[in-house]
Design a protein around this motif. Structure first.
Motif, PDB file in Angstrom:
ATOM      1  N   CYS A 219     -18.528  -4.395   1.613  1.00  0.00           N
ATOM      2  CA  CYS A 219     -17.756  -3.581   2.656  1.00  0.00           C
ATOM      3  C   CYS A 219     -16.350  -4.214   3.178  1.00  0.00           C
ATOM      4  O   CYS A 219     -16.409  -5.297   2.919  1.00  0.00           O
ATOM      5  CB  CYS A 219     -18.853  -3.331   3.746  1.00  0.00           C
ATOM      6  N   VAL A 220     -15.550  -3.369   3.496  1.00  0.00           N
ATOM      7  CA  VAL A 220     -14.354  -3.951   4.169  1.00  0.00           C
ATOM      8  C   VAL A 220     -14.058  -3.576   5.544  1.00  0.00           C
ATOM      9  O   VAL A 220     -14.347  -2.529   6.030  1.00  0.00           O
ATOM     10  CB  VAL A 220     -13.114  -3.709   3.368  1.00  0.00           C
ATOM     11  N   GLY A 221     -14.073  -4.521   6.466  1.00  0.00           N
ATOM     12  CA  GLY A 221     -13.820  -4.075   8.045  1.00  0.00           C
ATOM     13  C   GLY A 221     -12.249  -4.350   8.256  1.00  0.00           C
ATOM     14  O   GLY A 221     -11.733  -5.345   7.812  1.00  0.00           O
ATOM     15  N   LEU A 222     -11.939  -3.479   9.091  1.00  0.00           N
ATOM     16  CA  LEU A 222     -10.290  -3.231   9.369  1.00  0.00           C
ATOM     17  C   LEU A 222     -10.058  -3.173  10.953  1.00  0.00           C
ATOM     18  O   LEU A 222     -10.843  -2.411  11.427  1.00  0.00           O
ATOM     19  CB  LEU A 222      -9.429  -2.308   8.419  1.00  0.00           C
ATOM     20  N   ALA A 223      -9.351  -3.754  11.263  1.00  0.00           N
ATOM     21  CA  ALA A 223      -8.902  -3.532  12.605  1.00  0.00           C
ATOM     22  C   ALA A 223      -7.582  -3.584  12.969  1.00  0.00           C
ATOM     23  O   ALA A 223      -6.776  -4.344  12.370  1.00  0.00           O
ATOM     24  CB  ALA A 223      -9.331  -4.715  13.564  1.00  0.00           C
ATOM     25  N   ARG A 224      -7.279  -2.504  13.681  1.00  0.00           N
ATOM     26  CA  ARG A 224      -5.784  -2.609  14.432  1.00  0.00           C
ATOM     27  C   ARG A 224      -4.588  -2.581  13.102  1.00  0.00           C
ATOM     28  O   ARG A 224      -3.781  -3.224  13.260  1.00  0.00           O
ATOM     29  CB  ARG A 224      -5.177  -3.507  15.223  1.00  0.00           C
ATOM     30  N   VAL A 225      -5.258  -1.459  11.944  1.00  0.00           N
ATOM     31  CA  VAL A 225      -4.306  -1.636  10.932  1.00  0.00           C
ATOM     32  C   VAL A 225      -2.717  -0.979  11.443  1.00  0.00           C
ATOM     33  O   VAL A 225      -2.624   0.079  12.064  1.00  0.00           O
ATOM     34  CB  VAL A 225      -4.831  -0.546   9.819  1.00  0.00           C
ATOM     35  N   GLY A 226      -1.813  -1.636  10.786  1.00  0.00           N
ATOM     36  CA  GLY A 226      -0.556  -1.234  11.126  1.00  0.00           C
ATOM     37  C   GLY A 226       0.068  -2.066  12.363  1.00  0.00           C
ATOM     38  O   GLY A 226       1.333  -2.176  12.454  1.00  0.00           O
ATOM     39  N   ALA A 227      -0.632  -3.112  13.092  1.00  0.00           N
ATOM     40  CA  ALA A 227      -0.208  -3.572  14.163  1.00  0.00           C
ATOM     41  C   ALA A 227       0.151  -5.174  13.740  1.00  0.00           C
ATOM     42  O   ALA A 227      -0.350  -5.545  12.687  1.00  0.00           O
ATOM     43  CB  ALA A 227      -1.092  -3.720  15.396  1.00  0.00           C
ATOM     44  N   PRO A 228       0.721  -5.966  14.323  1.00  0.00           N
ATOM     45  CA  PRO A 228       1.061  -7.244  14.097  1.00  0.00           C
ATOM     46  C   PRO A 228      -0.169  -8.269  14.058  1.00  0.00           C
ATOM     47  O   PRO A 228      -0.265  -9.092  13.047  1.00  0.00           O
ATOM     48  CB  PRO A 228       2.033  -7.616  15.220  1.00  0.00           C
ATOM     49  N   ASP A 229      -1.130  -7.716  14.584  1.00  0.00           N
ATOM     50  CA  ASP A 229      -2.183  -8.504  14.819  1.00  0.00           C
ATOM     51  C   ASP A 229      -3.586  -7.888  13.890  1.00  0.00           C
ATOM     52  O   ASP A 229      -4.724  -8.151  13.970  1.00  0.00           O
ATOM     53  CB  ASP A 229      -2.897  -8.925  15.999  1.00  0.00           C
ATOM     54  N   GLU A 230      -3.228  -7.181  12.791  1.00  0.00           N
ATOM     55  CA  GLU A 230      -3.861  -6.536  12.065  1.00  0.00           C
ATOM     56  C   GLU A 230      -4.964  -7.434  11.332  1.00  0.00           C
ATOM     57  O   GLU A 230      -4.748  -8.724  11.110  1.00  0.00           O
ATOM     58  CB  GLU A 230      -3.142  -6.028  10.855  1.00  0.00           C
ATOM     59  N   LYS A 231      -6.345  -6.951  11.305  1.00  0.00           N
ATOM     60  CA  LYS A 231      -7.232  -7.960  10.630  1.00  0.00           C
ATOM     61  C   LYS A 231      -7.903  -7.408   9.627  1.00  0.00           C
ATOM     62  O   LYS A 231      -8.263  -6.136   9.767  1.00  0.00           O
ATOM     63  CB  LYS A 231      -8.251  -8.452  11.661  1.00  0.00           C
ATOM     64  N   ILE A 232      -8.490  -7.880   8.604  1.00  0.00           N
ATOM     65  CA  ILE A 232      -9.056  -7.241   7.416  1.00  0.00           C
ATOM     66  C   ILE A 232     -10.003  -8.205   7.023  1.00  0.00           C
ATOM     67  O   ILE A 232      -9.746  -9.608   6.882  1.00  0.00           O
ATOM     68  CB  ILE A 232      -8.205  -7.261   6.156  1.00  0.00           C
ATOM     69  N   ALA A 233     -11.431  -7.802   6.859  1.00  0.00           N
ATOM     70  CA  ALA A 233     -12.504  -8.794   6.131  1.00  0.00           C
ATOM     71  C   ALA A 233     -13.117  -8.067   5.308  1.00  0.00           C
ATOM     72  O   ALA A 233     -13.423  -6.976   5.424  1.00  0.00           O
ATOM     73  CB  ALA A 233     -13.176  -9.219   7.562  1.00  0.00           C
ATOM     74  N   SER A 234     -13.314  -8.864   4.020  1.00  0.00           N
ATOM     75  CA  SER A 234     -14.426  -8.189   3.170  1.00  0.00           C
ATOM     76  C   SER A 234     -15.647  -9.264   3.084  1.00  0.00           C
ATOM     77  O   SER A 234     -15.687 -10.445   3.228  1.00  0.00           O
ATOM     78  CB  SER A 234     -13.603  -7.988   1.828  1.00  0.00           C
ATOM     79  N   GLY A 235     -16.783  -8.413   2.768  1.00  0.00           N
ATOM     80  CA  GLY A 235     -18.157  -9.319   2.662  1.00  0.00           C
ATOM     81  C   GLY A 235     -19.119  -8.318   2.578  1.00  0.00           C
ATOM     82  O   GLY A 235     -18.818  -7.091   2.290  1.00  0.00           O
ATOM     83  N   THR A 236     -20.273  -8.563   2.609  1.00  0.00           N
ATOM     84  CA  THR A 236     -21.539  -7.914   2.779  1.00  0.00           C
ATOM     85  C   THR A 236     -21.801  -7.044   3.784  1.00  0.00           C
ATOM     86  O   THR A 236     -21.248  -7.433   4.917  1.00  0.00           O
ATOM     87  CB  THR A 236     -22.988  -8.586   2.153  1.00  0.00           C
ATOM     88  N   LEU A 237     -22.569  -6.031   3.690  1.00  0.00           N
ATOM     89  CA  LEU A 237     -22.823  -5.097   4.814  1.00  0.00           C
ATOM     90  C   LEU A 237     -23.454  -5.992   5.864  1.00  0.00           C
ATOM     91  O   LEU A 237     -23.163  -5.867   7.098  1.00  0.00           O
ATOM     92  CB  LEU A 237     -23.767  -4.093   4.330  1.00  0.00           C
ATOM     93  N   GLN A 238     -24.086  -6.807   5.300  1.00  0.00           N
ATOM     94  CA  GLN A 238     -25.027  -7.977   6.501  1.00  0.00           C
ATOM     95  C   GLN A 238     -23.861  -8.711   7.107  1.00  0.00           C
ATOM     96  O   GLN A 238     -24.000  -8.857   8.182  1.00  0.00           O
ATOM     97  CB  GLN A 238     -26.054  -8.669   5.900  1.00  0.00           C
TER      98      GLN A 238
END
Length: 285
Positions: A219-238
């Motif tokens: 899965c991929v988690g995304l936070a605040r896409v488009g903002a300067p502090d955007e965060k992306i993390a990929s890993g298992t659902l767990q």
């Protein structure tokens, strides 16, 4: 003229030049305030646009749309939407109301999570149906979104999961008593969405099913896409149930079959590169 103006995903400066020109021409400017949020507040937008904004909550847009459209046939009125104007079906309803009243309208598009989600490296044309994951309660735990994720995965497609936003919501008690008292805003995190998906997987197994999606699904988690502090993390659902992505807004992608280029891109955001690569490779074979 009614203008529906997309604001993009970051801050006040993400509005297009065309959108800003329209806003500055308008006599009244409404800011839709319940399907999404920017990283800056109303005051920052007012300062940059040079216009006073009227907050339009769900109640106003859905129940008092005629007041919002008042005089739009004789002056310019703008309706500002975070992301793109048609990111929510509510805004289609506003257009239909305007047409019935003989009010011309113009849409000024912008980036939305629906296309900006490509920032993680997954290819947009490999996405299936988008789903919404809602907050569960003690008495209401719907699972219909899980079936759509399963169907997408069976077709090899990724799923963009839009996570619940609760703004200006009333408790059941206050609603029944007619009290205009609202609960504090709540925004679902990637952790909460992952926990609900994990619970559904366990429920399905107890019912004798073999879910297409498991704890090891990438899965991929995304936070605040488009903002300067955007965060992306990929890993298992767990792993998504424990990853820390900070403030809202969050989105979650459940992957399907991945192209080698997509795998390479996801490595850039991997929580645990060895685990992610092994699981992803299993999925593509």
């Amino acid at each position: 003229m009614l203008y529906l103006v997309g604001l993009g995903l970051g801050d006040a400066k993400d509005i297009t030049v065309k959108g800003l020109e329209a806003v500055r021409r308008c006599r009244r400017v409404y800011l839709e305030a319940y399907t999404s949020v920017l990283t800056v507040g109303k005051e920052a937008l007012e300062e940059f646009y040079g216009k006073e904004l009227i907050l339009a909550d769900r109640e106003m847009v859905e129940q008092e749309a005629d007041s919002l459209l008042k005089e739009a046939d004789v002056c310019d009125v703008a309706f500002l939407v975070v992301g793109d104007p048609f990111g929510a079906t509510t805004h289609s309803d506003l257009v239909l109301r305007a047409v019935k009243l003989g009010i011309p309208y113009k849409v000024i598009h912008n980036a939305s999570i629906m296309n900006a989600v490509g920032c993680c490296g997954l290819q947009l044309y490999n996405f299936g149906e988008t789903v919404s994951i809602v907050f569960w309660t003690d008495t209401w735990k719907p699972e219909s979104f899980f079936d759509k994720i399963e169907k997408n995965r069976q077709n090899g497609m990724h799923t963009l999961c839009l996570l619940d936003i609760k703004v200006k919501e009333q408790s059941l008690e206050n609603l029944m008593k007619g009290r205009k008292i609202y609960e504090p805003p709540r925004y679902m995190s990637v952790n909460q969405a992952a926990e609900q998906l994990l619970a559904i997987i366990q429920n399905r197994r107890l019912q004798g099913a073999k879910p297409e999606m498991t704890e090891d699904t990438i899965c991929v988690g995304l936070a605040r896409v488009g903002a300067p502090d955007e965060k992306i993390a990929s890993g298992t659902l767990q792993q998504m149930s424990t990853v820390e992505l900070g403030a809202p807004l969050h989105s979650l992608i459940v992957t399907g079959t991945m192209h080698p280029l997509e795998l390479e891109m996801l490595k850039l955001f991997s929580v645990d590169s060895s685990t992610s690569e092994n699981n992803a490779c299993q999925r593509t074979t």
